[in-house]
Design a protein around this motif. Structure first.
Motif, mmCIF file in Angstrom:
data_model
loop_
_atom_site.group_PDB
_atom_site.id
_atom_site.type_symbol
_atom_site.label_atom_id
_atom_site.label_comp_id
_atom_site.label_asym_id
_atom_site.label_seq_id
_atom_site.Cartn_x
_atom_site.Cartn_y
_atom_site.Cartn_z
ATOM 1 N N LEU A 12 0.824 -1.210 0.000
ATOM 2 C CA LEU A 12 0.000 0.000 0.000
ATOM 3 C C LEU A 12 0.861 1.264 0.000
ATOM 4 O O LEU A 12 0.542 2.257 -0.645
ATOM 5 N N LEU A 13 1.966 1.214 0.735
ATOM 6 C CA LEU A 13 2.812 2.392 0.887
ATOM 7 C C LEU A 13 3.659 2.663 -0.340
ATOM 8 O O LEU A 13 4.041 3.809 -0.595
ATOM 9 N N HIS A 16 3.560 5.902 -2.733
ATOM 10 C CA HIS A 16 2.882 7.043 -2.117
ATOM 11 C C HIS A 16 3.899 7.931 -1.397
ATOM 12 O O HIS A 16 4.773 7.442 -0.694
ATOM 13 N N LEU A 62 -3.889 6.500 1.208
ATOM 14 C CA LEU A 62 -3.633 5.172 0.648
ATOM 15 C C LEU A 62 -4.767 4.686 -0.247
ATOM 16 O O LEU A 62 -4.721 3.568 -0.768
#
Length: 278
Positions: A12-13, A16, A62
């Protein structure tokens, strides 16, 4: 289970750009991966030492419509994802691994030396040569100037903003400058974007080392040299930009006929003055 949750969080990270507060939340969640899927946003906020709205904004960053959706996603972690977890490496090792990957990509980009060679030529032909870097980029600009001053006759460090910044750019132009080098790393101060726009208007060719081709300074740069920064810790790491700055300096030396003689003169003087302990 904790390894799988951690793996999902890492996925997810990836890609980003997080604020320091959001990175603090991410690191706290990674450190408590077993418990996080069953914690409320208030509990996560207490764990990270931030406000509950910060956790909500983190989830939105996210791509979730709120923290409960993020929590559900983490609860759904299944055993077949465990192979994606990066073994037993801790967050510090992962940060180093991220920087190694950035350097690998930089090496691949330098397979075509054309942009750096052209940038070196432009910078070498400018005297004086103003070098701009504010806030997070100031150390990169300073490091470049420290070494460049040994081979270039007139290096001018611009590492402070304010009303004098445009004046100093204008003074460099009046003194004969034809180019400006800028280090522009995140987060990008609006003042740097405005300064580069002014430099362009003043007739300077702008060479910029930035973290992305999509950086706000891109539209005011004649030669843009992108190199990623590390985002694995609470604050960005800049191994790539530092190395690219040295590569750029090497390219500049190739276009400075007196570079070697200046270096030899400095070494002779340094020895006479006993500047260094060795």
């Amino acid at each position: 289970m904790s390894d799988t949750v951690a793996a999902r969080l890492r996925k997810l990270l990836d890609g980003h750009r997080l604020t320091p507060t959001q990175r603090r939340i991410a690191h706290s969640m990674m450190g408590s991966a077993t418990a996080v899927p069953f914690m409320s946003s208030v509990e996560v906020a207490e764990l990270a030492g931030v406000s509950q709205p910060s956790v909500t904004r983190f989830a939105a960053t996210l791509g979730f419509d709120g923290y409960p959706a993020l929590r559900r996603h983490l609860r759904e972690a299944s055993s077949d994802e465990e192979e994606d977890a990066p073994g037993t490496s801790n967050e510090y090792q992962q940060a180093v691994a991220g920087e190694l990957e950035n350097l690998r990509r930089l090496s691949e980009a330098l397979a075509d030396p054309g942009p750096v060679t052209e940038a070196g030529r432009l910078l070498a032909s400018s005297s004086p040569l103003p070098v701009l870097g504010l806030r997070a980029s100031a150390s990169q600009a300073y490091g470049f100037c420290y070494f460049a001053a040994k081979v270039h006759p007139d290096i001018r460090l611009l590492d402070e903003g304010g009303s004098m910044l445009r004046d100093r750019i204008d003074a460099a132009v009046r003194a004969g400058a034809s180019a400006l080098l800028c280090f522009a790393l995140p987060r990008h101060p609006r003042e740097v974007v405005e300064a580069l726009a002014h430099a362009h208007k003043a007739g300077l060719t702008v060479v910029t080392v930035a973290d992305s081709t999509l950086a706000p300074v891109a539209r005011h740069s004649d030669v843009l040299l992108p190199v990623a920064v590390g985002t694995g810790l609470a604050f960005d790491t800049a191994c790539g930009p530092m190395l690219l700055g040295r590569v750029l300096l090497e390219a500049m030396c190739d276009h400075l006929p007196e570079a070697q003689s200046r270096l030899e003169a400095f070494d002779t003087e340094a020895a006479a003055r006993r500047l260094f302990a060795e």
